[in-house]
Design a protein around this motif. Structure first.
Motif, PDB file in Angstrom:
ATOM      1  N   ARG A  37       0.844  -1.186   0.000  1.00 44.75           N
ATOM      2  CA  ARG A  37       0.000   0.000   0.000  1.00 44.75           C
ATOM      3  C   ARG A  37       0.877   1.233   0.000  1.00 44.75           C
ATOM      4  O   ARG A  37       1.923   1.271   0.659  1.00 44.75           O
ATOM      5  CB  ARG A  37      -0.901  -0.009   1.236  1.00 44.75           C
ATOM      6  N   GLU A  38       0.428   2.259  -0.727  1.00 42.10           N
ATOM      7  CA  GLU A  38       1.227   3.465  -0.875  1.00 42.10           C
ATOM      8  C   GLU A  38       0.877   4.472   0.218  1.00 42.10           C
ATOM      9  O   GLU A  38      -0.264   4.912   0.323  1.00 42.10           O
ATOM     10  CB  GLU A  38       0.994   4.078  -2.259  1.00 42.10           C
ATOM     11  N   TYR A  39       1.872   4.832   1.008  1.00 47.23           N
ATOM     12  CA  TYR A  39       1.712   5.823   2.066  1.00 47.23           C
ATOM     13  C   TYR A  39       2.308   7.131   1.562  1.00 47.23           C
ATOM     14  O   TYR A  39       3.515   7.304   1.536  1.00 47.23           O
ATOM     15  CB  TYR A  39       2.440   5.365   3.333  1.00 47.23           C
ATOM     16  N   ARG A  40       1.451   8.067   1.158  1.00 50.37           N
ATOM     17  CA  ARG A  40       1.949   9.310   0.592  1.00 50.37           C
ATOM     18  C   ARG A  40       1.180  10.499   1.157  1.00 50.37           C
ATOM     19  O   ARG A  40       0.044  10.371   1.594  1.00 50.37           O
ATOM     20  CB  ARG A  40       1.832   9.306  -0.930  1.00 50.37           C
ATOM     21  N   ASP A  41       1.806  11.625   1.133  1.00 54.19           N
ATOM     22  CA  ASP A  41       1.297  12.942   1.535  1.00 54.19           C
ATOM     23  C   ASP A  41       0.154  12.879   2.560  1.00 54.19           C
ATOM     24  O   ASP A  41       0.388  12.607   3.726  1.00 54.19           O
ATOM     25  CB  ASP A  41       0.922  13.799   0.302  1.00 54.19           C
ATOM     26  N   HIS A  42      -1.077  13.151   2.140  1.00 57.06           N
ATOM     27  CA  HIS A  42      -2.179  13.261   3.089  1.00 57.06           C
ATOM     28  C   HIS A  42      -2.473  11.942   3.803  1.00 57.06           C
ATOM     29  O   HIS A  42      -2.952  11.936   4.924  1.00 57.06           O
ATOM     30  CB  HIS A  42      -3.437  13.775   2.384  1.00 57.06           C
ATOM     31  N   ARG A  43      -2.191  10.808   3.172  1.00 59.56           N
ATOM     32  CA  ARG A  43      -2.406   9.517   3.832  1.00 59.56           C
ATOM     33  C   ARG A  43      -1.404   9.321   4.970  1.00 59.56           C
ATOM     34  O   ARG A  43      -1.770   8.882   6.069  1.00 59.56           O
ATOM     35  CB  ARG A  43      -2.271   8.387   2.819  1.00 59.56           C
ATOM     36  N   LEU A  44      -0.163   9.623   4.704  1.00 56.45           N
ATOM     37  CA  LEU A  44       0.861   9.519   5.737  1.00 56.45           C
ATOM     38  C   LEU A  44       0.559  10.493   6.875  1.00 56.45           C
ATOM     39  O   LEU A  44       0.693  10.147   8.057  1.00 56.45           O
ATOM     40  CB  LEU A  44       2.233   9.809   5.123  1.00 56.45           C
ATOM     41  N   GLU A  45       0.146  11.699   6.520  1.00 56.44           N
ATOM     42  CA  GLU A  45      -0.249  12.681   7.535  1.00 56.44           C
ATOM     43  C   GLU A  45      -1.367  12.135   8.403  1.00 56.44           C
ATOM     44  O   GLU A  45      -1.342  12.275   9.634  1.00 56.44           O
ATOM     45  CB  GLU A  45      -0.694  13.973   6.853  1.00 56.44           C
ATOM     46  N   LEU A  87       5.965   2.632  11.021  1.00 63.51           N
ATOM     47  CA  LEU A  87       7.258   2.024  11.325  1.00 63.51           C
ATOM     48  C   LEU A  87       7.229   0.511  11.096  1.00 63.51           C
ATOM     49  O   LEU A  87       8.191  -0.064  10.575  1.00 63.51           O
ATOM     50  CB  LEU A  87       7.655   2.339  12.768  1.00 63.51           C
ATOM     51  N   ALA A  88       6.115  -0.121  11.455  1.00 73.94           N
ATOM     52  CA  ALA A  88       5.987  -1.558  11.228  1.00 73.94           C
ATOM     53  C   ALA A  88       5.954  -1.874   9.736  1.00 73.94           C
ATOM     54  O   ALA A  88       6.544  -2.860   9.282  1.00 73.94           O
ATOM     55  CB  ALA A  88       4.725  -2.087  11.914  1.00 73.94           C
ATOM     56  N   GLY A  89       5.277  -1.026   8.977  1.00 72.31           N
ATOM     57  CA  GLY A  89       5.222  -1.233   7.533  1.00 72.31           C
ATOM     58  C   GLY A  89       6.583  -1.116   6.882  1.00 72.31           C
ATOM     59  O   GLY A  89       6.928  -1.879   5.970  1.00 72.31           O
ATOM     60  N   LEU A  90       7.381  -0.147   7.346  1.00 76.18           N
ATOM     61  CA  LEU A  90       8.740  -0.006   6.836  1.00 76.18           C
ATOM     62  C   LEU A  90       9.593  -1.208   7.221  1.00 76.18           C
ATOM     63  O   LEU A  90      10.378  -1.722   6.417  1.00 76.18           O
ATOM     64  CB  LEU A  90       9.369   1.281   7.378  1.00 76.18           C
ATOM     65  N   ARG A  91       9.433  -1.655   8.455  1.00 72.34           N
ATOM     66  CA  ARG A  91      10.208  -2.809   8.926  1.00 72.34           C
ATOM     67  C   ARG A  91       9.848  -4.074   8.152  1.00 72.34           C
ATOM     68  O   ARG A  91      10.728  -4.845   7.748  1.00 72.34           O
ATOM     69  CB  ARG A  91       9.932  -3.028  10.415  1.00 72.34           C
ATOM     70  N   ASP A  92       8.548  -4.268   7.900  1.00 75.15           N
ATOM     71  CA  ASP A  92       8.088  -5.499   7.259  1.00 75.15           C
ATOM     72  C   ASP A  92       8.083  -5.424   5.741  1.00 75.15           C
ATOM     73  O   ASP A  92       7.816  -6.428   5.073  1.00 75.15           O
ATOM     74  CB  ASP A  92       6.681  -5.849   7.759  1.00 75.15           C
TER      75      ASP A  92
END
Length: 262
Positions: A225-233, A245-250
């Motif tokens: 899944r793409e975590y970008r701009d307003h979604r990440l916010e 952080l878990a998504g980056l790790r996994d």
């Protein structure tokens, strides 16, 4: 004419509604590499961000849903979706912008918890409560913009209605729709009766029914899944830093081009 899309994408739904309102024939296709972040193949060649929707009209290739909507309005001006009055046009565009940024982010974040189980237990409950509260705020804002009119675009269906429809419909799907009999609920009932919207929503419903079966593919890294701009916010402000952080790790989330291959 080809439209790269996903039936669950609110951005793609907006474009399909507009094309169908104008009677423009098109072929919808889910890119084979969708969700992988791969920069190989025709989809990535058409949009290096590897996001849907992408419209290919002969030699013309366009990505970014608002730009596509503007192209459709200029290429096929009848029936018009934007009103002629500059103030009314700005009203429609502001409505679309809030839907595309704030509202889409809330819907997307709720889906991360519901479909992909990015958070569980107390964290999931807190994030769902945040999403519900933010949804009510956005629906109150839209209710004020609708006022006593039948349509956001004024006397007839228009640009803003096409933008609001996928967002509000997803809230209903999540059980977060406005109160029965409220102006916004009555608007939703009206808009569902339009053939362009009815067909688009039916495609959404069919795809949503398959999401539980597809969720493992996204959480195991087969697709990300793409975590970008307003979604990440949204994730960060709604208490989901550890989800990111878990998504980056996994390795089961990604960020858009250029780079973004985590």
């Amino acid at each position: 004419m080809l439209l790269y899309e996903h039936p669950l994408s609110s951005y793609a739904q907006k474009i399909k509604i507009a094309l169908r309102e104008k009677g423009v024939p098109f072929r919808a296709e889910l890119p084979e590499s969708f969700g992988t972040g791969s920069l190989d193949g025709p989809f990535a060649a058409a949009n290096p961000r590897t996001e849907v929707p992408v419209l290919i009209d002969g030699d013309v290739t366009i990505f970014e849903s608002t730009v596509i909507l503007e192209y459709i309005e200029e290429r096929w001006p009848e029936p018009p979706l934007l009103p002629r009055d500059p103030a009314a046009r700005a009203f429609a565009r502001v409505t679309e912008d809030v839907c595309d940024t704030q509202y889409e982010a809330v819907n997307w974040g709720f889906g991360e918890i519901l479909w992909f189980k990015r958070a569980t237990g107390d964290l999931a409950e807190r994030m769902r409560a945040e999403a519900a509260a933010q949804t009510r705020t956005l629906q109150d804002w839209l209710t004020k913009r609708l006022g006593a009119a039948d349509w956001f675009g004024g006397p007839g269906f228009g640009w803003a209605d096409a933008a609001v429809a996928p967002m509000l419909n997803r809230s209903f799907h999540y059980g977060l729709g406005p109160e029965t009999g409220s102006p916004l609920a009555l608007w939703h009932a009206r808009v569902r009766e339009r053939p362009s919207v009815e067909k688009t929503f039916a495609e959404f419903d069919a795809a949503a029914a398959r999401m539980a079966a597809a969720s493992e593919m996204y959480t195991t890294g087969g697709r990300r899944r793409e975590y970008r701009d307003h979604r990440l916010e949204w994730m960060i402000k709604s208490g989901g830093v550890e989800v990111v952080l878990a998504g980056l790790r996994d390795g089961n989330i990604r960020f858009p081009w250029p780079g973004g291959t985590h």
